[in-house]
Scaffold this active site. Structure first.
Site, PDB file in Angstrom:
ATOM      1  N   THR A  47      -2.260  -1.190   7.223  1.00 46.19           N
ATOM      2  CA  THR A  47      -1.662  -2.371   6.538  1.00 46.19           C
ATOM      3  C   THR A  47      -0.688  -2.864   7.596  1.00 46.19           C
ATOM      4  O   THR A  47      -0.246  -2.606   8.366  1.00 46.19           O
ATOM      5  CB  THR A  47      -1.406  -2.213   5.072  1.00 46.19           C
ATOM      6  OG1 THR A  47      -0.905  -3.239   4.425  1.00 46.19           O
ATOM      7  CG2 THR A  47      -0.339  -1.103   5.462  1.00 46.19           C
ATOM      8  N   CYS A  48      -0.497  -4.235   7.226  1.00 43.72           N
ATOM      9  CA  CYS A  48       0.542  -4.859   8.042  1.00 43.72           C
ATOM     10  C   CYS A  48       1.022  -6.226   7.018  1.00 43.72           C
ATOM     11  O   CYS A  48       1.056  -6.013   5.807  1.00 43.72           O
ATOM     12  CB  CYS A  48       0.075  -5.557   9.393  1.00 43.72           C
ATOM     13  SG  CYS A  48      -1.093  -6.933   9.125  1.00 43.72           S
ATOM     14  N   LEU A  49       1.401  -7.328   7.524  1.00 44.29           N
ATOM     15  CA  LEU A  49       1.608  -8.679   6.588  1.00 44.29           C
ATOM     16  C   LEU A  49       0.580  -9.020   6.239  1.00 44.29           C
ATOM     17  O   LEU A  49       0.507  -9.492   4.756  1.00 44.29           O
ATOM     18  CB  LEU A  49       2.749  -9.296   7.371  1.00 44.29           C
ATOM     19  CG  LEU A  49       3.087 -10.282   6.614  1.00 44.29           C
ATOM     20  CD1 LEU A  49       4.046 -10.170   5.359  1.00 44.29           C
ATOM     21  CD2 LEU A  49       3.790 -11.490   7.529  1.00 44.29           C
ATOM     22  N   SER A  61      -3.388  -6.894   3.003  1.00 44.88           N
ATOM     23  CA  SER A  61      -2.056  -6.110   3.499  1.00 44.88           C
ATOM     24  C   SER A  61      -1.014  -6.506   2.540  1.00 44.88           C
ATOM     25  O   SER A  61      -1.279  -6.697   1.247  1.00 44.88           O
ATOM     26  CB  SER A  61      -1.672  -6.634   4.890  1.00 44.88           C
ATOM     27  OG  SER A  61      -2.678  -5.833   5.848  1.00 44.88           O
ATOM     28  N   TRP A  62       0.237  -6.598   2.903  1.00 45.47           N
ATOM     29  CA  TRP A  62       1.421  -6.885   2.147  1.00 45.47           C
ATOM     30  C   TRP A  62       1.249  -7.986   1.423  1.00 45.47           C
ATOM     31  O   TRP A  62       1.745  -8.024   0.266  1.00 45.47           O
ATOM     32  CB  TRP A  62       2.632  -6.676   2.857  1.00 45.47           C
ATOM     33  CG  TRP A  62       3.892  -6.658   2.096  1.00 45.47           C
ATOM     34  CD1 TRP A  62       4.783  -8.073   2.065  1.00 45.47           C
ATOM     35  CD2 TRP A  62       4.198  -5.945   1.265  1.00 45.47           C
ATOM     36  NE1 TRP A  62       5.676  -7.806   1.257  1.00 45.47           N
ATOM     37  CE2 TRP A  62       5.603  -6.436   0.666  1.00 45.47           C
ATOM     38  CE3 TRP A  62       3.877  -4.695   0.796  1.00 45.47           C
ATOM     39  CZ2 TRP A  62       6.275  -5.742  -0.404  1.00 45.47           C
ATOM     40  CZ3 TRP A  62       4.926  -4.102  -0.380  1.00 45.47           C
ATOM     41  CH2 TRP A  62       5.974  -4.593  -0.737  1.00 45.47           C
TER      42      TRP A  62
END
Length: 168
Positions: free
Chosen positions: A130-132, A158-159
């Site tokens: 996961t990331c932004l 993701s986020w």
């Protein structure tokens, strides 16, 4: 960071355009551009995955939400530590900034556990990245797959999706 200019159609002739300097753009217009770019990247990646038959290799919000019930699965957040400290994180995630990921995957098991507080995932484990907004999650999953983690996959929402659905 450089200034950018938005060019948009105006008037009756839709081919005519006018440039809007960065200073004149509203915050909402800037966010709209950023969100559109992130969405376009996500759709492009999903199209590539669909064409190559890899759609099953993408984690969903529901799968990530259920991770506390599956300690055998891993969630690796590749955002910077500052971003995680500022915005928060998804429960059960391990923060390994993308710039450290390749070295982390090469670490010995005990070194990984000492640095990140959890056992290093086996190459047979499901590892979700996961990331932004999904782009670095895809890159993290691709890197892990290239190093032998065959069940690595991105959470493309993701986020941004997580925080919206969770009301954060």
């Amino acid at each position: 960071m450089g200034k950018f200019v938005l060019v948009e159609p105006y008037g009756i002739d839709s081919k005519a355009t006018k440039a809007i300097p960065h200073e004149k753009m509203t915050q909402s217009k800037r966010w709209c551009i950023v969100n559109f770019c992130l969405l376009a990247c996500g759709i492009w990646q999903m199209t590539i995955n669909h064409v190559s038959g890899q759609m099953q290799d993408i984690a969903t919000y529901e799968e990530v939400k259920d991770l506390p019930n599956h300690p055998e699965k891993y969630l690796i957040d590749v955002r910077s530590r500052d971003m995680v400290d500022t915005d928060g994180s998804i429960p059960t995630s391990i923060n390994i900034p993308f710039t450290e990921l390749e070295d982390a995957l090469k670490m010995e098991d005990n070194e990984f556990k000492q640095k990140y507080g959890r056992d290093k995932p086996s190459k047979e484990a499901v590892v979700i990245f996961t990331c932004l907004g999904g782009q670095y999650a895809q890159m993290g999953a691709d890197l892990a797959k290239s190093k032998g983690w065959g069940k690595a996959k991105p959470y493309l929402g993701s986020w941004m999706e997580w925080s919206k659905r969770e009301g954060l």
